[in-house]
Design a protein around this motif. Sequence first.
Motif, PDB file in Angstrom:
ATOM      1  N   ASP A 258     -12.166   1.261   8.736  1.00 11.14           N
ATOM      2  CA  ASP A 258     -13.027   2.453   8.147  1.00 11.14           C
ATOM      3  C   ASP A 258     -12.146   3.729   8.803  1.00 11.14           C
ATOM      4  O   ASP A 258     -11.950   4.707   7.797  1.00 11.14           O
ATOM      5  N   ALA A 259     -12.306   3.659   9.849  1.00 13.17           N
ATOM      6  CA  ALA A 259     -11.850   4.974  10.459  1.00 13.17           C
ATOM      7  C   ALA A 259     -10.155   5.337   9.906  1.00 13.17           C
ATOM      8  O   ALA A 259      -9.740   6.421   9.518  1.00 13.17           O
ATOM      9  N   MET A 260      -9.192   4.203  10.000  1.00 13.18           N
ATOM     10  CA  MET A 260      -7.998   4.520   9.736  1.00 13.18           C
ATOM     11  C   MET A 260      -7.707   4.760   8.152  1.00 13.18           C
ATOM     12  O   MET A 260      -6.941   5.286   7.997  1.00 13.18           O
ATOM     13  N   LYS A 261      -8.730   4.120   7.442  1.00 11.91           N
ATOM     14  CA  LYS A 261      -8.571   4.533   6.034  1.00 11.91           C
ATOM     15  C   LYS A 261      -8.839   5.896   5.613  1.00 11.91           C
ATOM     16  O   LYS A 261      -8.166   6.533   4.738  1.00 11.91           O
ATOM     17  N   THR A 262      -9.558   6.660   6.390  1.00 14.86           N
ATOM     18  CA  THR A 262      -9.808   8.307   6.181  1.00 14.86           C
ATOM     19  C   THR A 262      -8.864   9.069   7.012  1.00 14.86           C
ATOM     20  O   THR A 262      -8.806   9.926   6.732  1.00 14.86           O
ATOM     21  N   LEU A 275      -4.684   2.356  -0.042  1.00 12.90           N
ATOM     22  CA  LEU A 275      -4.598   3.852  -0.423  1.00 12.90           C
ATOM     23  C   LEU A 275      -3.404   4.432  -1.189  1.00 12.90           C
ATOM     24  O   LEU A 275      -3.601   5.260  -1.737  1.00 12.90           O
ATOM     25  N   GLU A 276      -2.346   3.685  -1.103  1.00 14.52           N
ATOM     26  CA  GLU A 276      -1.426   3.769  -1.992  1.00 14.52           C
ATOM     27  C   GLU A 276      -0.702   2.483  -2.513  1.00 14.52           C
ATOM     28  O   GLU A 276      -0.792   1.369  -1.694  1.00 14.52           O
ATOM     29  N   GLY A 277      -0.150   2.666  -3.726  1.00 10.39           N
ATOM     30  CA  GLY A 277       0.469   1.273  -4.395  1.00 10.39           C
ATOM     31  C   GLY A 277      -0.665   0.690  -5.105  1.00 10.39           C
ATOM     32  O   GLY A 277      -1.654   1.152  -5.139  1.00 10.39           O
ATOM     33  N   THR A 278       0.232  -0.364  -5.826  1.00 10.79           N
ATOM     34  CA  THR A 278      -0.751  -1.275  -6.655  1.00 10.79           C
ATOM     35  C   THR A 278      -0.587  -2.589  -6.132  1.00 10.79           C
ATOM     36  O   THR A 278      -0.683  -3.651  -6.817  1.00 10.79           O
ATOM     37  N   PHE A 279      -0.588  -2.951  -4.785  1.00  3.55           N
ATOM     38  CA  PHE A 279      -0.512  -4.068  -4.150  1.00  3.55           C
ATOM     39  C   PHE A 279      -1.469  -5.227  -4.736  1.00  3.55           C
ATOM     40  O   PHE A 279      -1.318  -6.246  -5.001  1.00  3.55           O
TER      41      PHE A 279
END
Length: 336
Positions: A258-262, A275-279
């Motif tokens: 969770d922390a790394m996502k933000t 958070l990036e891409g359409t994987f």
Amino acid sequence: MRRLAVFLAFLLSAFSLAHASTLSDVKARGKLLCGVNPGLQGFAAQAADGAWAGFDVDFCKAVAAAVLGDAAKVEFVPLNAVERFDKLKSGAVDVLARNTTWTMQRETGAAIRFAGVSYHDGQGFIVKKLLGVTSALNLTGASICFLSGTTTKDNVEDFFREKQMAFTPVMFDNITDLVKAFDAAKCDTYTADMSQLYAIRLKLTNPDDSIVLPDVISKEPLGPAVRQGDEQWFNIVRWTLFALIDAEEMGVSSAGVDAMKTESAKPDVRRLLGLEGTFGADMGLDPDWAARAIKAVGNYGEIFDRNLGKASPLLIERGLNALWNAGGILYAPPVR
């Protein structure tokens, strides 16, 4: 007309098979059916309260978290070595995570596909100390316990033929009877993957009376398998495994997702965590698929340590299963 009808029926059948969706079945059912070992400490074992735990168990929980959003939505189906492939092909399970060796014959002849290597293993031997044996080369003339439906007997035949040694096979259909036989000295040695031997040793009446020999006579790349013909499901299982390995390399842990996502600005972390891409969308999943899997069971290193390594009774060293940049050969393609 009859030929045309037969041809159309063939096309319809082929179309149905090509468009069969395990993902849709799993979602409609609301749970993942995972084929596991009936009881092998460290990989898959059921406690008295019915709860399953182990390295392969955690992998299936990761797939359930990625696909269904809940690691608890798994039904574990215990399978012996003989029936495991037929159960997978018949649809009795959606994924086989049963410390199974990836071989060419199994993939090309049994109509299954291995999603990757989750554990790099090798076949070895366990003996009673009273025999005074220190090497597999001392086992000529020995009686050897084998579990039916595995590649272990073939490997021993190759090794003993090359060394011009002889042995007497003693076959068993289930691991419980085999362990009892070895414990009662009804065979001189039992041979299996090294990881299994460390687990089996702990089940013996007097574990300290037996030793695992240092010899490794084969390479045993273990990994999860799925049915052939469903590329979407194959990709989901494969990339769940890769995501867990990549997460360890990137330092993404169950507690830190969770922390790394933000907070993380690293492109590779941002891609892994959706958070990036359409994987995720490319596989029919949402962007948080990998983040959920990692949060539910941890990265590869956490799974290994908890079930097999330094935080488990087995105390197995990472060895080949350490990351490629930490002395091992564990390596996953990037999410990009």
